[in-house]
Design a protein around this motif. Structure first.
Motif, short mmCIF file in Angstrom:
data_model
loop_
_atom_site.label_atom_id
_atom_site.label_comp_id
_atom_site.label_asym_id
_atom_site.label_seq_id
_atom_site.Cartn_x
_atom_site.Cartn_y
_atom_site.Cartn_z
N LEU A 8 -20.66 -13.99 42.02
CA LEU A 8 -19.91 -14.62 43.11
C LEU A 8 -19.45 -13.59 44.13
N GLU A 9 -18.97 -12.44 43.64
CA GLU A 9 -18.53 -11.37 44.55
C GLU A 9 -19.70 -10.85 45.38
N LYS A 10 -20.87 -10.68 44.76
CA LYS A 10 -22.04 -10.21 45.50
C LYS A 10 -22.48 -11.25 46.52
N ALA A 47 -22.37 -2.14 48.79
CA ALA A 47 -21.07 -2.65 49.24
C ALA A 47 -20.26 -3.18 48.06
N TYR A 48 -20.92 -3.87 47.16
CA TYR A 48 -20.24 -4.39 45.97
C TYR A 48 -19.67 -3.24 45.14
N GLN A 49 -20.44 -2.20 44.94
CA GLN A 49 -19.97 -1.06 44.15
C GLN A 49 -18.81 -0.35 44.84
N PHE A 50 -18.84 -0.25 46.17
CA PHE A 50 -17.71 0.29 46.92
C PHE A 50 -16.48 -0.58 46.68
N SER A 51 -16.65 -1.88 46.77
CA SER A 51 -15.51 -2.80 46.62
C SER A 51 -14.93 -2.75 45.22
N ARG A 52 -15.75 -2.43 44.23
CA ARG A 52 -15.30 -2.32 42.84
C ARG A 52 -14.77 -0.92 42.53
N ASP A 53 -14.80 -0.04 43.54
CA ASP A 53 -14.34 1.35 43.39
C ASP A 53 -15.07 2.06 42.25
N ASN A 54 -16.38 1.86 42.20
CA ASN A 54 -17.23 2.49 41.19
C ASN A 54 -17.51 3.94 41.62
N VAL A 90 -16.45 -2.63 54.10
CA VAL A 90 -15.71 -2.45 52.85
C VAL A 90 -14.61 -1.47 53.24
N LYS A 91 -13.48 -2.02 53.66
CA LYS A 91 -12.42 -1.21 54.26
C LYS A 91 -12.13 0.04 53.45
N PRO A 92 -12.02 1.17 54.13
CA PRO A 92 -12.04 1.36 55.58
C PRO A 92 -13.44 1.61 56.13
N TRP A 93 -14.46 1.51 55.29
CA TRP A 93 -15.82 1.89 55.67
C TRP A 93 -16.60 0.74 56.28
N VAL A 94 -17.57 1.12 57.10
CA VAL A 94 -18.60 0.19 57.55
C VAL A 94 -19.91 0.77 57.03
N LEU A 95 -20.53 0.06 56.10
CA LEU A 95 -21.81 0.49 55.55
C LEU A 95 -22.91 -0.05 56.44
#
Length: 105
Positions: A8-10, A47-54, A90-95
């Motif tokens: 769902l997050e992806k 982006a998902y991995q960034f959002s999960r702070d992996n 993915v704040k603060p980044w733009v991938l």
């Protein structure tokens, strides 16, 4: 059919991903917030991995130069070519990823 939480997050990240003119992202590049994702990587997954702070996976991608700050040369090329890039925040980044690297969802 049920989807797990990560699916769902992806899916949400995928919906937030857009093809944009590089010209519209210049301020993020100037601020050092534009991160290039190589064409061989799935932008949504990154982006998902960034959002999960992996951190481990992101550090591996950085070390292997699969992601990194958009270079001056790449920014210049995209600017001169009036290129479109895939982008997701993915704040603060733009991938960002070359527009020819991924087709519309």
């Amino acid at each position: 059919m049920t989807l797990d939480h990560s699916a769902l997050e992806k899916a949400k990240v995928n919906l937030e991903t857009s093809l944009l003119p590089w010209l519209e992202l210049q301020r993020f590049f100037a601020a050092g917030l534009a991160i290039a994702v190589e064409p061989g990587l799935d932008l949504v997954e990154v982006a998902y991995q960034f959002s999960r702070d992996n951190k481990a996976l992101v550090e591996e991608w950085l070390k292997n130069r699969r992601i990194g700050p958009v270079s001056d040369q790449q920014a210049t090329d995209w600017f001169n070519d009036k290129a479109d890039v895939w982008a997701v925040v993915v704040k603060p980044w733009v991938l960002v990823q070359d527009g020819s690297a991924r087709r519309s969802p």
